[in-house]
Design a protein around this motif. Structure first.
Motif, short mmCIF file in Angstrom:
data_model
loop_
_atom_site.label_atom_id
_atom_site.label_comp_id
_atom_site.label_asym_id
_atom_site.label_seq_id
_atom_site.Cartn_x
_atom_site.Cartn_y
_atom_site.Cartn_z
N ALA A 1 0.84 -1.20 0.00
CA ALA A 1 0.00 0.00 0.00
C ALA A 1 0.88 1.25 0.00
CB ALA A 1 -0.93 -0.01 1.21
N TRP A 2 1.98 1.20 0.77
CA TRP A 2 2.91 2.33 0.83
C TRP A 2 3.45 2.62 -0.58
CZ3 TRP A 2 8.12 3.48 0.03
CH2 TRP A 2 8.65 4.57 0.73
N TRP A 3 3.86 1.56 -1.29
CA TRP A 3 4.42 1.75 -2.62
C TRP A 3 3.36 2.15 -3.63
CZ3 TRP A 3 8.80 3.09 -4.29
CH2 TRP A 3 9.13 2.98 -5.64
N ASN A 4 2.12 1.72 -3.43
CA ASN A 4 1.05 2.13 -4.34
C ASN A 4 0.88 3.65 -4.34
OD1 ASN A 4 -1.43 1.54 -6.05
ND2 ASN A 4 -2.36 2.63 -4.33
N THR A 5 1.12 4.29 -3.20
CA THR A 5 1.05 5.75 -3.15
C THR A 5 2.01 6.35 -4.17
OG1 THR A 5 0.44 5.72 -0.81
CG2 THR A 5 1.32 7.77 -1.68
N PHE A 6 3.21 5.79 -4.28
CA PHE A 6 4.18 6.29 -5.26
C PHE A 6 3.73 5.97 -6.68
CE2 PHE A 6 6.43 6.19 -1.35
CZ PHE A 6 7.41 7.17 -1.43
N GLU A 7 3.12 4.79 -6.86
CA GLU A 7 2.63 4.42 -8.18
C GLU A 7 1.62 5.44 -8.70
OE1 GLU A 7 3.05 1.17 -10.19
OE2 GLU A 7 4.93 1.70 -9.24
N VAL A 8 0.75 5.91 -7.82
CA VAL A 8 -0.26 6.88 -8.23
C VAL A 8 0.33 8.29 -8.27
CG1 VAL A 8 -2.50 7.92 -7.68
CG2 VAL A 8 -2.12 5.47 -7.27
N ASN A 9 0.99 8.69 -7.18
CA ASN A 9 1.39 10.09 -7.02
C ASN A 9 2.53 10.52 -7.91
OD1 ASN A 9 -0.59 10.21 -5.10
ND2 ASN A 9 0.77 10.55 -3.37
N ILE A 10 3.50 9.65 -8.14
CA ILE A 10 4.64 10.08 -8.94
C ILE A 10 4.65 9.37 -10.30
CG2 ILE A 10 6.24 8.49 -7.76
CD1 ILE A 10 7.07 11.95 -9.28
N ARG A 11 4.45 8.05 -10.32
CA ARG A 11 4.40 7.37 -11.62
C ARG A 11 3.19 7.85 -12.41
NH1 ARG A 11 4.85 0.83 -12.70
NH2 ARG A 11 5.11 0.96 -14.96
N GLY A 12 2.06 8.03 -11.73
CA GLY A 12 0.86 8.49 -12.42
C GLY A 12 1.03 9.87 -13.01
N VAL A 13 1.67 10.77 -12.26
CA VAL A 13 1.92 12.12 -12.79
C VAL A 13 2.91 12.04 -13.95
CG1 VAL A 13 2.88 14.40 -12.28
CG2 VAL A 13 1.36 13.28 -10.64
N PHE A 14 3.98 11.26 -13.78
CA PHE A 14 4.96 11.12 -14.86
C PHE A 14 4.31 10.57 -16.12
CE2 PHE A 14 7.85 8.48 -17.34
CZ PHE A 14 8.79 9.42 -17.70
N ASN A 15 3.51 9.50 -15.97
CA ASN A 15 2.84 8.92 -17.14
C ASN A 15 1.97 9.96 -17.85
OD1 ASN A 15 3.94 6.38 -16.70
ND2 ASN A 15 2.12 5.56 -15.69
N SER A 16 1.18 10.69 -17.07
CA SER A 16 0.27 11.67 -17.65
C SER A 16 1.05 12.78 -18.37
CB SER A 16 -0.62 12.27 -16.56
OG SER A 16 -1.36 11.26 -15.90
N VAL A 17 2.08 13.27 -17.71
CA VAL A 17 2.86 14.37 -18.28
C VAL A 17 3.62 13.92 -19.52
CG1 VAL A 17 4.85 15.87 -17.86
CG2 VAL A 17 3.06 15.66 -16.12
#
Length: 306
Positions: A146-162
């Motif tokens: 769950a801790w790592w999922n936060t990074f998946e959404v917050n940083i990987r998700g932003v990177f993917n979108s950008v």
């Protein structure tokens, strides 16, 4: 909310700009003139995490200002509800519903391609999708997945979108607003995943502005909000206040701030962190020259002089 979350236990709580702080829309960012002028007519805005909260409110603000909006989240039913709310408030609004998971770059690519097929271009990306776990110590308390999922959404998700949206945004010399958090500048007991991942979002914004200067990019902290995620993670007190007793913002405050940032009135802040709570007129009037000259509102080591 944990009783440990006080202004004494949160490190960096006093690191802030000495300007007037707001918890609701104020004159400088008042969206009503933008609504009246339909200032975003002809603009296409993509909002991730648009199924509720900040994302839903932001999509509604842009539609009221004349923009066409694409709304993205993982849950189609909630997106349909967002679309219905927008169309009820703005009859004739052009709203495109796209189901995608920001953690999956191909899913994001499909959403952006859907925007380009439907609208022909993209002017503004609001990278809003976010996650955080219950505020507990990281060792022996937090689920590592769950801790790592936060990074998946917050940083990987932003990177993917950008990264997927950048080619289209460079063609329109558009805008990106990545939703970060004041927590990205703080050390909050129990909030390691949220604080660290949002700190990384701030640095990512700096790199986007460095490498793609034609796209104006901001890291915006929306402040404490009465959202479902805040209630679920224990960051609201028993009286409904934010951590350490901080007053809650309206959802309209960050949404109106995003209209202000993407209206061309604050391009000098591109590549920097800013807070929706700050009075933007005071920031520009009293701090712009120093911020620009000294490289302020960037992640950096601070070494106090003797």
């Amino acid at each position: 909310m944990s009783s440990e979350l006080t202004s004494d236990s949160i490190k960096g709580f006093d690191e802030d700009l000495p300007v007037t702080h707001h918890n609701d829309v104020y004159s400088t960012i008042d969206p009503e003139p933008l609504y009246a002028a339909q200032s975003f007519s002809g603009k296409v805005v993509l909002v991730t995490g648009a199924s509720r909260g900040i994302g839903r409110e932001t999509a509604l603000h842009y539609a009221r200002a004349g923009a066409s909006v694409a709304i993205v989240a993982r849950t189609g039913d909630a997106l349909d509800e967002t679309r219905d709310i927008i169309v009820a408030a703005v009859p004739g609004a052009d709203v495109l519903v796209l189901v995608a998971d920001v953690r999956d770059v191909e899913s994001v690519r499909g959403a952006v391609e859907g925007v380009l097929r439907h609208f022909g271009k993209l002017d503004i990306l609001i990278a809003n999708a976010g996650a955080i776990t219950l505020f507990t110590p990281m060792l022996n308390k937090k689920d590592p997945n769950a801790w790592w999922n936060t990074f998946e959404v917050n940083i990987r998700g932003v990177f993917n979108s950008v990264s997927v949206a950048l080619p289209a945004l460079e063609k329109t010399q558009g805008y990106i607003v990545a939703i970060t958090s004041l927590g990205g500048q703080l050390r909050v007991p129990g909030g390691s995943d949220g604080c660290i991942s949002k700190h990384a979002v701030n640095r990512l914004v700096e790199f986007v502005a460095l490498e793609h200067p034609s796209v104006r990019t901001f890291a915006l902290a929306p402040g404490y909000l009465p959202t479902r995620i805040a209630a679920e993670t224990g960051t609201l007190g028993s009286n409904g206040e934010g951590a350490a007793g901080v007053a809650l913002n309206t959802l309209a405050l960050p949404a109106a701030t995003m209209l202000y940032l993407t209206s061309g009135r604050a391009d000098w802040l591109s590549g920097r962190f800013c807070s929706a709570n700050w009075d933007m007129a005071e920031v520009e009037r009293d701090w712009k020259d120093l911020i620009v000259q000294k490289g302020g509102l960037l992640n950096k080591l601070y070494i106090p002089l003797p």
